[in-house]
Motif scaffolding. Structure first.
Motif, PDB file in Angstrom:
ATOM      1  N   GLY A 186      54.209  26.387 -22.864  1.00 14.77           N
ATOM      2  CA  GLY A 186      53.287  26.847 -23.900  1.00 14.77           C
ATOM      3  C   GLY A 186      52.176  25.875 -24.218  1.00 14.77           C
ATOM      4  O   GLY A 186      51.242  26.221 -24.960  1.00 14.77           O
ATOM      5  N   VAL A 187      52.238  24.656 -23.664  1.00 18.69           N
ATOM      6  CA  VAL A 187      51.188  23.671 -23.936  1.00 18.69           C
ATOM      7  C   VAL A 187      49.892  24.072 -23.240  1.00 18.69           C
ATOM      8  O   VAL A 187      48.794  23.887 -23.769  1.00 18.69           O
ATOM      9  N   GLY A 188      50.005  24.631 -22.022  1.00 20.56           N
ATOM     10  CA  GLY A 188      48.813  25.042 -21.289  1.00 20.56           C
ATOM     11  C   GLY A 188      48.259  26.347 -21.809  1.00 20.56           C
ATOM     12  O   GLY A 188      48.839  27.015 -22.651  1.00 20.56           O
ATOM     13  N   GLY A 189      47.093  26.711 -21.304  1.00 21.35           N
ATOM     14  CA  GLY A 189      46.490  27.968 -21.692  1.00 21.35           C
ATOM     15  C   GLY A 189      45.356  27.847 -22.675  1.00 21.35           C
ATOM     16  O   GLY A 189      45.014  28.813 -23.361  1.00 21.35           O
ATOM     17  N   GLY A 190      44.763  26.660 -22.785  1.00 21.45           N
ATOM     18  CA  GLY A 190      43.581  26.497 -23.630  1.00 21.45           C
ATOM     19  C   GLY A 190      43.798  25.758 -24.933  1.00 21.45           C
ATOM     20  O   GLY A 190      42.829  25.451 -25.631  1.00 21.45           O
ATOM     21  N   GLY A 191      45.060  25.461 -25.292  1.00 19.03           N
ATOM     22  CA  GLY A 191      45.297  24.791 -26.570  1.00 19.03           C
ATOM     23  C   GLY A 191      45.254  23.285 -26.508  1.00 19.03           C
ATOM     24  O   GLY A 191      45.446  22.607 -27.514  1.00 19.03           O
ATOM     25  N   LEU A 192      44.978  22.752 -25.321  1.00 18.53           N
ATOM     26  CA  LEU A 192      45.018  21.305 -25.159  1.00 18.53           C
ATOM     27  C   LEU A 192      43.888  20.599 -25.897  1.00 18.53           C
ATOM     28  O   LEU A 192      44.056  19.471 -26.373  1.00 18.53           O
ATOM     29  N   GLN A 193      42.750  21.243 -26.001  1.00 14.26           N
ATOM     30  CA  GLN A 193      41.618  20.626 -26.693  1.00 14.26           C
ATOM     31  C   GLN A 193      41.944  20.358 -28.156  1.00 14.26           C
ATOM     32  O   GLN A 193      41.674  19.278 -28.683  1.00 14.26           O
TER      33      GLN A 193
ATOM     34  N   GLN B 271      52.072  24.167 -17.318  1.00 11.19           N
ATOM     35  CA  GLN B 271      51.236  25.306 -16.953  1.00 11.19           C
ATOM     36  C   GLN B 271      49.776  25.084 -17.363  1.00 11.19           C
ATOM     37  O   GLN B 271      49.112  25.973 -17.916  1.00 11.19           O
ATOM     38  N   LEU B 272      49.304  23.895 -17.099  1.00  2.00           N
ATOM     39  CA  LEU B 272      47.911  23.573 -17.417  1.00  2.00           C
ATOM     40  C   LEU B 272      46.977  24.342 -16.483  1.00  2.00           C
ATOM     41  O   LEU B 272      47.250  24.505 -15.294  1.00  2.00           O
ATOM     42  N   SER B 273      45.889  24.789 -17.040  1.00  2.00           N
ATOM     43  CA  SER B 273      44.893  25.545 -16.283  1.00  2.00           C
ATOM     44  C   SER B 273      43.672  24.674 -16.002  1.00  2.00           C
ATOM     45  O   SER B 273      43.592  23.516 -16.442  1.00  2.00           O
ATOM     46  N   ALA B 274      42.715  25.237 -15.297  1.00  2.00           N
ATOM     47  CA  ALA B 274      41.476  24.511 -15.034  1.00  2.00           C
ATOM     48  C   ALA B 274      40.742  24.200 -16.336  1.00  2.00           C
ATOM     49  O   ALA B 274      40.127  23.134 -16.478  1.00  2.00           O
ATOM     50  N   ALA B 275      40.833  25.119 -17.315  1.00  2.00           N
ATOM     51  CA  ALA B 275      40.210  24.862 -18.622  1.00  2.00           C
ATOM     52  C   ALA B 275      40.885  23.687 -19.314  1.00  2.00           C
ATOM     53  O   ALA B 275      40.222  22.869 -19.981  1.00  2.00           O
ATOM     54  N   ASP B 276      42.205  23.579 -19.176  1.00  2.00           N
ATOM     55  CA  ASP B 276      42.913  22.439 -19.759  1.00  2.00           C
ATOM     56  C   ASP B 276      42.493  21.139 -19.087  1.00  2.00           C
ATOM     57  O   ASP B 276      42.397  20.096 -19.745  1.00  2.00           O
ATOM     58  N   ALA B 277      42.267  21.204 -17.776  1.00  2.00           N
ATOM     59  CA  ALA B 277      41.809  20.009 -17.059  1.00  2.00           C
ATOM     60  C   ALA B 277      40.463  19.546 -17.596  1.00  2.00           C
ATOM     61  O   ALA B 277      40.230  18.343 -17.784  1.00  2.00           O
TER      62      ALA B 277
ATOM     63  N   LEU C 283      46.084  23.721 -11.986  1.00  2.00           N
ATOM     64  CA  LEU C 283      45.101  22.765 -12.498  1.00  2.00           C
ATOM     65  C   LEU C 283      43.808  22.778 -11.676  1.00  2.00           C
ATOM     66  O   LEU C 283      42.722  22.508 -12.200  1.00  2.00           O
ATOM     67  N   SER C 284      43.941  23.116 -10.408  1.00  2.00           N
ATOM     68  CA  SER C 284      42.773  23.072  -9.515  1.00  2.00           C
ATOM     69  C   SER C 284      42.254  24.444  -9.150  1.00  2.00           C
ATOM     70  O   SER C 284      41.473  24.584  -8.198  1.00  2.00           O
ATOM     71  N   GLN C 285      42.668  25.467  -9.868  1.00  2.00           N
ATOM     72  CA  GLN C 285      42.183  26.804  -9.568  1.00  2.00           C
ATOM     73  C   GLN C 285      40.763  27.016 -10.100  1.00  2.00           C
ATOM     74  O   GLN C 285      40.163  26.102 -10.650  1.00  2.00           O
ATOM     75  N   ASP C 286      40.273  28.226  -9.961  1.00  2.00           N
ATOM     76  CA  ASP C 286      38.894  28.555 -10.366  1.00  2.00           C
ATOM     77  C   ASP C 286      37.879  27.688  -9.625  1.00  2.00           C
ATOM     78  O   ASP C 286      36.930  27.140 -10.216  1.00  2.00           O
TER      79      ASP C 286
END
Length: 565
Positions: free
Chosen positions: A183-190, A209-215, A239-242
């Motif tokens: 649940g940490v990934g998905g845009g809430g990291l900022q 489950q960090l996304s490219a936006a989280d990166a 992490l390296s998608q998109d």
């Protein structure tokens, strides 16, 4: 004479309590008269009446405060004892305690009694997911906390938001570990990392489950963390998608983390484009000592995009590239830069089948005298490469050639190169070892070359005869051994009754042993009971198959498994 005096004393009029009180009042002096005497008494260390009374009041109030603290600390001790833990005013560890939401709420109310707390670990308690606000709303009571670990707690987006709002109350936080929380990934990291303070030294977000936006968000805060030394975002394949844009932003931002010593990017879906961005930042990271790029199969054929920049890491001690599908071209590029890595002590290129053909070149390029680990398991070693490895063995702390069939019948070449009291781990799993191989291992043990060995893995070598196992356990020389694995392959079994007595006699000579794995070895009921008793007596974890009544179901399950190579 004495009787006369006693008679007069008895005849003297008794003084009433009122007379005594009035006499004391008349003897009291005025405040102005007492001042000079008070000064004198204070200089001589003798307290006057008023000062003594004040001290008594302060002592009483201090005693009451101490009693209150004792009661509060008692509540903390009772709570922790209920969870099987001991109280410590500076460290609170509740990992693997099955903490519930109710427990978390009670813990939150107790934080006010732990003002000196510096470390808090509530990891591996999945029942607290969705309830973290109950704890974070009281974090201001422990503003001096330096380490916060909440691994595998099933945190959701609301938990991440609540934690982000509370991080502003802990300005001295140095270590933040939220690994294994999807649940940490998905845009809430900022919103989470935007509240951390400059003292933060470690960020661990493994499998979140960090996304490219989280990166991108993570890269945006690196410039405000000048002391960051550890960044671990392993096992985040998205992490390296998109198009890799998010990871490229993160990699470019690493140039601001000049204090970084450990960078772990295992299984992050990296590609050659990501290596270009990462390589451009390496020149600004002179302090990096450990870099893990393993389990990124997208690096295949493009490692030269990174190796050109590796020479900037003059303090690099550990480089992990296992399971990256490295090609012969990749290995050649790596070998060219190895002489520049003068501080290197660990290189992992295992589980790359092409590495087997490059062992001689690798060994020639490495600073052998300072190498501690060079695992080559699952590398398709040939006789020539196995011989070349023997040149590095005398210096290695860990020798791992598991899943290399060429070892069987030739292990003497490896064992004879060992130096006494150097090797700590010897892993020979699934190497087609023979009875003579184990006899030779017994001779080496008897010479004392294995006196420092901690881990011995001989699993999946069913071709060894009973005499080989007996010779090994009768040899001695394994006084430091902590972990030994003798398990057979799934779907196979064999009797160990012939060499089990030798193992029983050897156990008293293995005082450090903590784990003994003997899966799929069969024995009689009495032998099993005797072995279990010996293991319990020495507090050894015995890994074996279930009892006979469960053997059928266990065998059926084992037959469905296939060994990984």
């Amino acid at each position: 004479m004495d009787s006369a005096d006693g008679q007069r004393g008895r005849d003297a009029p008794r003084r009433s309590p009122l007379d005594i009180i009035m006499s004391q009042i008349r003897r009291k002096r005025t405040a102005s008269d007492r001042k000079p005497l008070g000064r004198f008494l204070s200089r001589t260390g003798i307290p006057e009446d008023g000062e003594s009374e004040g001290r008594e009041e302060r002592a009483q109030s201090s005693g009451a405060a101490e009693d209150e603290r004792d009661v509060s600390w008692g509540r903390v001790c009772v709570f922790l004892q209920r969870l099987g833990k001991k109280a410590d005013s500076r460290s609170l560890s509740l990992a693997h305690c099955d903490v519930t939401a109710t427990d978390l709420l009670e813990l939150a109310t107790l934080l006010q009694f732990l003002p000196q707390l510096e470390e808090m670990d509530v990891s591996w308690n999945e029942l607290i997911g969705g309830c973290l606000h109950a704890l974070t709303s009281h974090l201001h009571h422990v503003g001096g906390i330096r380490t916060l670990r909440l691994c595998s707690c099933r945190l959701n987006a609301d938990d991440v938001t609540a934690l982000g709002e509370a991080l502003g109350c802990v300005p001295h936080l140095e270590v933040l570990d939220l690994s294994w929380n999807g649940g940490v990934g998905g845009g809430g990291l900022q919103g989470l990392l935007g509240k951390v303070y400059p003292p933060l030294r470690e960020i661990r977000l493994v499998s979140c489950q960090l996304s490219a936006a989280d990166a991108t968000a993570l890269g945006g805060v690196l410039s405000s963390l000048p002391r960051l030394s550890v960044l671990d975002v392993s096992c985040n394949p998205h992490l390296s998608q998109d198009g890799g844009g998010g990871f490229s932003d993160l990699a470019a931002s690493l140039s601001h983390a000049t204090s970084l010593t450990t960078l772990r990017l295992q299984a992050c879906g990296l590609s050659t484009d990501g290596l270009d961005a990462l390589g451009g930042s390496l020149r600004y990271l002179p302090s990096v000592r450990e870099m893990d790029l393993s389990c990124n199969k997208g690096l295949s054929g493009g490692l030269d995009h990174l190796t050109f920049h590796l020479a900037h890491l003059t303090h690099l001690e550990s480089l992990d590239l296992h399971l990256c599908c490295l090609t012969h071209t990749d290995l050649e590029a790596l070998i060219q830069v190895l002489p520049s890595l003068t501080a290197l002590t660990e290189l992992n290129v295992s589980s790359n089948k092409e590495a087997g053909a490059s062992v001689h070149a690798l060994v020639s390029a490495l600073p052998l005298t300072q190498m501690k680990r060079l695992p080559l398991n699952s590398c398709s070693l040939s006789e020539e490469s196995f011989t070349a490895l023997a040149l590095a063995v005398p210096f290695l702390r860990t020798v791992d050639v598991s899943w290399c069939k060429v070892v069987g019948g030739r292990v003497a070449l490896l064992l004879d190169a060992l130096q006494p009291s150097v090797v700590l781990e010897l892993r020979l799993s699934s190497c087609d070892l023979s009875t003579d191989d184990l006899r030779h291992l017994a001779v080496v043990c008897r010479r004392g070359c294995m006196s420092s060995l901690l881990v011995l893995d001989l699993s999946y070598n069913g071709s060894v005869g009973d005499d080989g196992w007996s010779a090994l356990f009768e040899a001695g020389g394994l006084g430091s051994l902590e972990d030994v694995d003798l398990s057979l392959r799934p779907s196979t079994s064999a009797s160990c009754s012939a060499w089990l007595p030798a193992l029983h006699r050897a156990l008293p000579r293995l005082p450090a042993l903590t784990r003994l794995a003997m899966q799929r070895w069969t024995m009689g009921s009495r032998e099993r009971q005797q072995l279990c008793h010996s293991a319990r007596k020495r507090n050894v974890l015995l890994e074996r198959d279930p009892d006979f009544k469960d053997a059928a179901s266990s065998c059926q399950t084992a037959n469905q498994e296939s060994p990984e190579e």
